[in-house]
Every structure is written in structure tokens, then in C-alpha cells.
Design a protein around this motif. Structure first.
Motif, PDB file in Angstrom:
ATOM      1  N   ARG A   1       1.238  -5.998   3.565  1.00 46.21           N
ATOM      2  CA  ARG A   1       2.396  -6.412   4.345  1.00 46.21           C
ATOM      3  C   ARG A   1       3.398  -5.271   4.460  1.00 46.21           C
ATOM      4  O   ARG A   1       4.160  -5.202   5.420  1.00 46.21           O
ATOM      5  N   VAL A   2       3.383  -4.411   3.436  1.00 48.78           N
ATOM      6  CA  VAL A   2       4.287  -3.257   3.410  1.00 48.78           C
ATOM      7  C   VAL A   2       3.457  -1.984   3.217  1.00 48.78           C
ATOM      8  O   VAL A   2       2.640  -1.903   2.296  1.00 48.78           O
ATOM      9  N   LEU A   3       3.674  -1.016   4.088  1.00 47.62           N
ATOM     10  CA  LEU A   3       3.056   0.310   3.948  1.00 47.62           C
ATOM     11  C   LEU A   3       4.155   1.298   3.587  1.00 47.62           C
ATOM     12  O   LEU A   3       5.060   1.548   4.388  1.00 47.62           O
ATOM     13  N   MET A   4       4.108   1.798   2.351  1.00 46.06           N
ATOM     14  CA  MET A   4       5.106   2.774   1.917  1.00 46.06           C
ATOM     15  C   MET A   4       4.498   4.177   2.021  1.00 46.06           C
ATOM     16  O   MET A   4       3.477   4.475   1.387  1.00 46.06           O
ATOM     17  N   LEU A   5       5.131   5.034   2.821  1.00 45.45           N
ATOM     18  CA  LEU A   5       4.709   6.420   2.937  1.00 45.45           C
ATOM     19  C   LEU A   5       5.515   7.263   1.956  1.00 45.45           C
ATOM     20  O   LEU A   5       6.732   7.434   2.113  1.00 45.45           O
ATOM     21  N   ASP A   6       4.841   7.746   0.909  1.00 44.31           N
ATOM     22  CA  ASP A   6       5.477   8.625  -0.063  1.00 44.31           C
ATOM     23  C   ASP A   6       5.357  10.053   0.464  1.00 44.31           C
ATOM     24  O   ASP A   6       4.298  10.675   0.394  1.00 44.31           O
TER      25      ASP A   6
ATOM     26  N   LEU B   1       0.864  -1.189   0.000  1.00 43.66           N
ATOM     27  CA  LEU B   1       0.000   0.000   0.000  1.00 43.66           C
ATOM     28  C   LEU B   1       0.895   1.231   0.000  1.00 43.66           C
ATOM     29  O   LEU B   1       1.710   1.419   0.913  1.00 43.66           O
ATOM     30  N   ILE B   2       0.767   2.035  -1.059  1.00 50.92           N
ATOM     31  CA  ILE B   2       1.525   3.285  -1.143  1.00 50.92           C
ATOM     32  C   ILE B   2       0.570   4.427  -0.817  1.00 50.92           C
ATOM     33  O   ILE B   2      -0.462   4.601  -1.473  1.00 50.92           O
ATOM     34  N   VAL B   3       0.924   5.202   0.209  1.00 53.30           N
ATOM     35  CA  VAL B   3       0.084   6.316   0.656  1.00 53.30           C
ATOM     36  C   VAL B   3       0.885   7.606   0.548  1.00 53.30           C
ATOM     37  O   VAL B   3       2.043   7.658   0.973  1.00 53.30           O
ATOM     38  N   ARG B   4       0.255   8.642  -0.028  1.00 52.07           N
ATOM     39  CA  ARG B   4       0.939   9.926  -0.219  1.00 52.07           C
ATOM     40  C   ARG B   4       0.143  11.053   0.456  1.00 52.07           C
ATOM     41  O   ARG B   4      -0.855  11.527  -0.086  1.00 52.07           O
ATOM     42  N   PRO B   5       0.551  11.499   1.654  1.00 53.19           N
ATOM     43  CA  PRO B   5      -0.065  12.694   2.248  1.00 53.19           C
ATOM     44  C   PRO B   5       0.504  13.957   1.604  1.00 53.19           C
ATOM     45  O   PRO B   5       1.599  13.928   1.023  1.00 53.19           O
ATOM     46  N   GLU B   6      -0.232  15.055   1.717  1.00 44.00           N
ATOM     47  CA  GLU B   6       0.208  16.311   1.119  1.00 44.00           C
ATOM     48  C   GLU B   6       0.224  17.419   2.167  1.00 44.00           C
ATOM     49  O   GLU B   6      -0.659  17.491   3.026  1.00 44.00           O
ATOM     50  N   GLY B   7       1.225  18.280   2.082  1.00 42.11           N
ATOM     51  CA  GLY B   7       1.286  19.453   2.950  1.00 42.11           C
ATOM     52  C   GLY B   7       2.177  19.254   4.146  1.00 42.11           C
ATOM     53  O   GLY B   7       3.038  18.371   4.192  1.00 42.11           O
ATOM     54  N   ARG B   8       1.967  20.103   5.146  1.00 44.83           N
ATOM     55  CA  ARG B   8       2.775  20.063   6.365  1.00 44.83           C
ATOM     56  C   ARG B   8       2.097  19.149   7.374  1.00 44.83           C
ATOM     57  O   ARG B   8       0.895  19.236   7.590  1.00 44.83           O
ATOM     58  N   LEU B   9       2.878  18.271   7.996  1.00 41.91           N
ATOM     59  CA  LEU B   9       2.365  17.402   9.052  1.00 41.91           C
ATOM     60  C   LEU B   9       2.740  18.024  10.388  1.00 41.91           C
ATOM     61  O   LEU B   9       3.923  18.176  10.708  1.00 41.91           O
ATOM     62  N   PHE B  10       1.729  18.416  11.161  1.00 43.22           N
ATOM     63  CA  PHE B  10       1.990  19.081  12.437  1.00 43.22           C
ATOM     64  C   PHE B  10       0.894  18.719  13.430  1.00 43.22           C
ATOM     65  O   PHE B  10       0.006  17.905  13.147  1.00 43.22           O
ATOM     66  N   PHE B  11       0.981  19.328  14.628  1.00 48.17           N
ATOM     67  CA  PHE B  11       0.128  18.899  15.729  1.00 48.17           C
ATOM     68  C   PHE B  11      -1.359  18.944  15.401  1.00 48.17           C
ATOM     69  O   PHE B  11      -2.140  18.144  15.912  1.00 48.17           O
TER      70      PHE B  11
ATOM     71  N   TRP C   1       7.853   1.522   5.066  1.00 48.94           N
ATOM     72  CA  TRP C   1       8.893   2.045   4.193  1.00 48.94           C
ATOM     73  C   TRP C   1       8.649   3.541   4.002  1.00 48.94           C
ATOM     74  O   TRP C   1       7.496   3.996   3.982  1.00 48.94           O
ATOM     75  N   LEU C   2       9.743   4.287   3.843  1.00 45.21           N
ATOM     76  CA  LEU C   2       9.645   5.740   3.632  1.00 45.21           C
ATOM     77  C   LEU C   2      10.263   6.088   2.293  1.00 45.21           C
ATOM     78  O   LEU C   2      11.323   5.560   1.930  1.00 45.21           O
ATOM     79  N   ALA C   3       9.624   7.024   1.557  1.00 44.56           N
ATOM     80  CA  ALA C   3      10.138   7.412   0.240  1.00 44.56           C
ATOM     81  C   ALA C   3       9.911   8.904   0.019  1.00 44.56           C
ATOM     82  O   ALA C   3       9.004   9.502   0.587  1.00 44.56           O
ATOM     83  N   GLY C   4      10.765   9.471  -0.848  1.00 44.38           N
ATOM     84  CA  GLY C   4      10.580  10.860  -1.281  1.00 44.38           C
ATOM     85  C   GLY C   4      10.820  11.884  -0.207  1.00 44.38           C
ATOM     86  O   GLY C   4      10.158  12.926  -0.185  1.00 44.38           O
ATOM     87  N   LEU C   5      11.792  11.657   0.680  1.00 47.01           N
ATOM     88  CA  LEU C   5      12.048  12.584   1.779  1.00 47.01           C
ATOM     89  C   LEU C   5      12.910  13.747   1.298  1.00 47.01           C
ATOM     90  O   LEU C   5      14.016  13.543   0.785  1.00 47.01           O
ATOM     91  N   ASN C   6      12.416  14.990   1.493  1.00 43.25           N
ATOM     92  CA  ASN C   6      13.280  16.128   1.168  1.00 43.25           C
ATOM     93  C   ASN C   6      14.337  16.273   2.266  1.00 43.25           C
ATOM     94  O   ASN C   6      14.204  15.677   3.345  1.00 43.25           O
ATOM     95  N   PRO C   7      15.413  17.029   2.035  1.00 48.67           N
ATOM     96  CA  PRO C   7      16.521  17.078   3.005  1.00 48.67           C
ATOM     97  C   PRO C   7      16.084  17.461   4.415  1.00 48.67           C
ATOM     98  O   PRO C   7      16.573  16.882   5.397  1.00 48.67           O
ATOM     99  N   ASP C   8      15.180  18.443   4.556  1.00 45.87           N
ATOM    100  CA  ASP C   8      14.749  18.867   5.891  1.00 45.87           C
ATOM    101  C   ASP C   8      13.989  17.750   6.595  1.00 45.87           C
ATOM    102  O   ASP C   8      14.250  17.445   7.772  1.00 45.87           O
ATOM    103  N   VAL C   9      13.032  17.145   5.885  1.00 45.93           N
ATOM    104  CA  VAL C   9      12.239  16.074   6.484  1.00 45.93           C
ATOM    105  C   VAL C   9      13.141  14.888   6.838  1.00 45.93           C
ATOM    106  O   VAL C   9      12.993  14.278   7.902  1.00 45.93           O
TER     107      VAL C   9
END
Length: 568
Positions: free
Chosen positions: A475-480, A445-455, A510-518
Motif C-alpha cells: 500500500r506504501v512504497l517508500m523510496l530510500d 515496501l522499502i526500496v533503496r536504489p544506489e548511485g546517480r539516477l539519470f537518463f 513516500w520519500l526518505a533520506g534525501l540529501n540537500p541537492d536531491v
């Protein structure tokens, strides 16, 4: 409309003096009587209005970033000034009033300059284009209603827009026919000349004709209201007193905020596309210095005026030379022209203000916003109705608050997409009914949230992802995270907790597409250590290839029917 002059084929910084001379003279006919009226609203002598249209206007002309903004006092500032002066000088002693005014104006200027040093000009960026359109329409309608009683030769007590409309209707039988005839004649002449000869010196000619008719026809004796007596004197030096600083400081903060907001709103409302942008922090310095210097010459708090700026733009004003001309006329009026300007009928003045303010009301712009973005149409409508219901600045504050609430709501409910692959191509995109043949992969399952993740949205995002996991049972959850530009501490803790729970259920994160700050935040939080570098990928495509090569080498991609079920 005030923007008609924006389409001229040539827009060089130096356009010659004639257009600005005409604009400055015409604006003076609007600014000076209104400035005197605002002084009386504040409980001050009418001469204070002339002082406010003199030194502050010159200082802003030298420092401001708007080419055409005309600076003096405004209705909002006059009302707030009256409240503050009434508090510190309850007996209305003239000498104490002048000292208190100087102190209040100096405090306002100092606060604005301090705000510039702290670079608080970003506050002006809270005014979006739709809000500005609504604001302009609201002030246009308010200005027109404010002038209509003068056309009819009647007086109504100002109690708010709707009450003023009812009061106007009730007082119509008291209209002066002579005043109405004079005002309507001026109004029709201005409308006709503006249509066939835009930006002509017609308003100046109408002012001159109005003064001549008043002189030879003795209109004041016939019951026609005129500007009236204006004292002849230049401002003397007035020193603020530190004794009143503590008492006046809270009010000065409010006046400074209103002065800046009205200045920025008016400056942006009349800025041509070809002109330099309005720079908020520089405007803070300009309007702050205008107030601080004006305080020593008897001026009351000043800010950008919308109706007078509308006149400057509409009659062809192109640079701050127009304001310098207006300031010069103010000085000349103090010295020599006061009796002559005092003959100007109020109805003629009202006709000029109406003609050059009605263009602020643009229904087609509202329709255009609604066609594109319903939410922003509501912001524009809120700004428009807010001005009518609460007043100029209060109305735009209402719109800004609603805008921020709308943006907060969007940020708190970010979009979360389930990602599939276009059949036959290496293209990942959100699953949607428009692409029913896109592939999904058994166990992934590939899931792609959008925007800033905050409280404010961390729990909502976590709950939505858990719902998707329950539906798809991967079996695998990939967070794009390629569309996530920032992850706040609360969201990181939520991700760590989620990874632990999914691991207990046998689901690998699994984690994918991380920008340098994240990526930096995730490593410092310890989440990267829990996930492992071998489950972190440059992009989702790389993660998918790893999954197809190692995690499920014999896996068969889902059929279209399966894909549709997954979408549900």
C-alpha cells in the motif's frame, strides 16, 4: 624494477648531486642516441634529436611536477610528426622542414598551455591504476622487443608487435656473433650488478667500456653497428611561420593529446609514494612550455619518455637535476663529445634499455588485480594488449574507452535493494539470504536504489521498481534515496510519472533520506508538492516509525518464512 629506489628510508627533496649526476649521465647515453633516431623517423636531421633533448628537457625540469620524468621525443610523436611534415613539405626541402617543424612544435606547446588554462588536466584521471599497470607492462614489452634486434646485430622493419616478433625470428640466422657477444656481455654484467649492487654507476661504466672497446677494436670495421656520426653545433634560432598554422593545426591537436597522455602516464608510472603527486594541469603548462620554447631552438614535438625515465629511476635519480645533467651532456655532445659518443655500440645501448625496462612487466600485479576485481583486470589486460596491437598511445586510448564503457554499464544498471529490519533492532539493511530472519512489513515496501539516477538508467530503475511492486503488492512504497547523490531531469520526470501511476493504483509514495541537492531538485520539479511534506522523511527509519505508528497500527511483522518469500 623501476620502483626499487622507492623504499629508501629517507626521502627528502634534496638528496645531493651524486645520484642525479650518475642518473643524468647514464640517461644521456640512452636519450641522445634514441632522440637522434626519432629525428630520422620524423625525416629530420639527427641534430634535431639533440636539440629536442636540450631546451625542452631544461624547461620541463624547471616547471614539471615529476621528480624524475625525462623529456624528449618519443616513437609515437616522431611517427606523427613525420606524417604531418610529409603532408606540408612533400618534397622534403631541408629549409622548409625546419620551419614546418618549428611551427608544428610551437602549435603543440600552445595547445597544451591552452588546455591548462581551460583546466583540461582531468583527462589524465581517466587512466586508472589497473590501466596504468597494463600500460606499463605493454610498453615494457614493446621497448624490449625494439632493442632485441640490436643485441643480435640485425635490422627488421617495424610493422607492429606480432609481425616484429615473426620478423625477428626469421632474421636470426643473419645475426652478428661479435655484436651478440658484446650485447649479451653487457646485458649479463648489468643484470648481475643490478642484483648485487642496485642503482650503481655500472651502466655508465658499461657505456665507457663499450666506447673503449669500439675505439681500440675498431668494431665498426668489424660490422658492429655504432651510434655513428653526430654533427657538432648548437641550435640556432628558428621562427615558426603563420602560413602553416591552419594546415598543421589538426595534427598538432593529436600530437598535443599524445604528448600529454604519455607524459602523465610516464610520470605516474615512476612516481614514488613519498614524492609529491603528479598534478595534471601543471604538467600541461610544463610540457606545453617545453614544446613552445623548444620550437624556437629547432626541437621537434616532445613528451615524457618511458624508457629513459626508467633508466633515471633505476640508477638512483631522485630530482630533476638528472634531467639538467642530461641536457648539459646534450649541449656538450653538440660541441665536443659527438665523435666519442658516436663510437658507442648499439648493442651496449640496447642492453641498458632492456635491463631498465623489463622491470615494468609485473605479472604479480596482474594477478593481484584479478584476485580483487575481475572487471579491472580486464581493463589492465586491454591496456596491455592494446599497446601491443595498436601502439603506445592508441593502446591506452583503447583501455580508457573500455574503462568508460565498463563504468557506463555499471551506472546504467545501478543496484536496487529491498530493505528489511534486523529482528529486535532498529537497523535497516538490504534483504539477503545471509539475514533470513530480517523483518519486512505487510503493506510496506522499502526500496533503496544506489548511485546517480539519470537518463541512461531511469527507465531501467523504474521498470525494476514496478516489478518489485508487482511482487510485493504494497500500500506504501517508500523510496530510500540515501544512496542517491544526484537525480537528473529525465529521472525526475520518470519519478513524477511513476508517482501518478502508483497513485491511480492506490499505492502511496513516500520519500526518505534525501540529501540537500536531491531534495532541492525534487522540490523544484514539483514532485515534493505531489508527495506532500508529511510523506518525506529525514531517513528510512523515521519513515518506518511513521508507518508503524499511523499507517498500520495493528500490523504484525512478517514471520521469517514470509520474509524469505518476500526476498524471492
Amino acid at each position: 624494477m623501476a620502483s626499487h629506489g622507492m623504499d629508501h628510508p629517507s626521502h627528502r627533496p634534496d638528496f645531493g648531486l651524486r645520484p642525479d649526476l650518475v642518473a643524468g649521465l647514464t640517461a644521456a647515453a640512452v636519450v641522445l642516441p634514441k632522440a637522434m633516431a626519432y629525428a630520422t623517423v620524423a625525416g629530420l636531421p639527427v641534430s634535431v634529436g639533440l636539440y629536442t633533448a636540450f631546451v625542452p628537457m631544461i624547461v620541463y625540469a624547471l616547471l614539471g611536477t615529476s621528480r624524475v620524468l625525462s623529456t624528449s621525443s618519443t616513437t609515437t610523436l616522431a611517427i606523427l610528426t613525420a606524417a604531418e611534415l610529409g603532408m606540408v613539405v612533400p618534397d622534403g626541402d631541408p629549409a622548409k622542414l625546419i620551419t614546418a617543424t618549428a611551427t608544428l612544435t610551437a602549435l603543440t606547446g600552445a595547445l597544451l598551455i591552452m588546455a591548462s588554462v581551460l583546466r583540461l588536466g582531468f583527462v589524465a584521471n581517466l587512466i586508472s591504476a589497473p590501466v596504468l599497470i597494463g600500460f606499463k607492462a605493454g610498453i615494457g614489452l614493446v621497448i624490449v622487443l625494439d632493442q632485441v634486434p640490436k643485441l643480435f646485430g640485425i635490422h627488421i622493419a617495424k610493422e607492429g608487435f606480432l609481425r616484429d616478433v615473426l620478423s625477428l625470428i626469421q632474421h636470426l640466422p643473419e645475426s652478428s656473433l661479435v655484436t651478440l657477444a658484446l650485447g649479451l656481455t653487457a646485458l649479463v654484467l648489468l643484470l648481475i650488478t643490478e642484483r648485487i649492487w642496485p642503482h650503481s654507476p655500472a651502466p655508465l661504466a658499461v657505456v665507457a667500456a663499450g666506447i673503449a672497446i669500439s675505439w681500440f677494436g675498431n668494431l665498426s670495421g668489424a660490422g658492429v653497428a655504432t651510434v655513428g656520426h653526430i654533427p657538432q653545433s648548437l641550435p640556432s634560432i628558428t621562427l615558426p611561420t603563420p602560413d602553416l598554422v591552419i594546415m598543421l593545426l589538426p595534427g598538432a591537436i593529436g600530437i598535443a593529446l599524445m604528448s600529454f597522455t604519455e607524459t602523465i602516464a610516464a610520470g605516474r608510472a615512476f612516481a614514488a609514494p613519498s614524492e609529491p603527486p603528479i598534478r595534471a594541469n601543471r604538467e600541461l603548462i610544463a610540457i606545453g612550455a617545453a614544446n613552445l620554447s623548444g620550437a624556437f631552438f629547432g626541437a621537434m614535438p616532445a613528451g615524457g619518455g618511458t624508457s629513459q625515465t626508467a633508466v633515471v629511476r633505476a640508477v638512483g635519480g631522485r630530482t630533476q637535476k638528472a634531467s639538467l645533467v642530461t641536457a648539459a651532456v646534450s649541449a656538450a655532445t653538440m660541441l665536443a663529445l659527438a665523435p666519442l659518443l658516436g663510437l658507442l655500440p648499439q648493442a651496449v645501448l640496447a642492453a641498458i634499455v632492456i635491463v631498465y625496462s623489463i622491470g615494468l612487466i609485473q605479472p604479480l600485479e596482474f594477478a593481484s588485480i584479478r584476485k580483487v576485481r575481475t572487471m579491472e583486470f580486464r581493463w589492465a589486460l586491454a591496456a596491455f594488449l592494446g599497446v601491443l596491437a595498436f601502439g603506445t598511445l592508441q593502446g591506452i586510448i583503447v583501455a580508457i574507452v573500455l574503462s568508460l564503457l565498463g563504468l557506463s554499464s555499471q551506472a546504467a544498471h545501478p543496484r536496487i535493494h529491498v530493505i528489511g529490519r534486523k529482528r529486535g533492532e532498529d537497523l535497516l539493511r538490504p534483504i539477503s539470504p545471509e539475514h533470513p530472519d530480517d523483518e519486512t512489513f505487510e503493506g510496506l515496501l522499502i526500496v533503496r536504489p544506489e548511485g546517480r539516477l539519470f537518463f541512461a538508467n531511469a527507465q531501467q530503475v523504474a521498470d525494476r521498481i514496478r516489478e518489485l511492486v508487482a511482487d510485493h503488492k504494497p500500500r506504501v512504497l517508500m523510496l530510500d534515496l540515501s544512496r542517491v547523490f544526484d537525480v537528473e531531469y529525465s529521472a525526475l520526470q520518470m519519478m513524477i510519472d511513476g508517482e501518478r501511476r502508483f497513485a491511480e493504483e492506490g499505492i502511496s509514495i513516500w520519500l526518505a533520506g534525501l540529501n540537500p541537492d536531491v531534495l532541492g531538485f525534487i522540490r523544484r520539479s514539483g514532485l515534493a508538492d505531489r508527495v506532500g511534506e508529511d510523506r518525506m522523511f529525514r531517513n528510512a527509519e523515521a519513515g518506518l516509525r511513521r508507518y508503524l505508528d499511523t499507517a498500520a497500527p495493528t500490523m504484525v511483522t512478517s514471520a521469517p518464512s514470509k520474509s524469505k518469500n518476500d526476498q524471492a
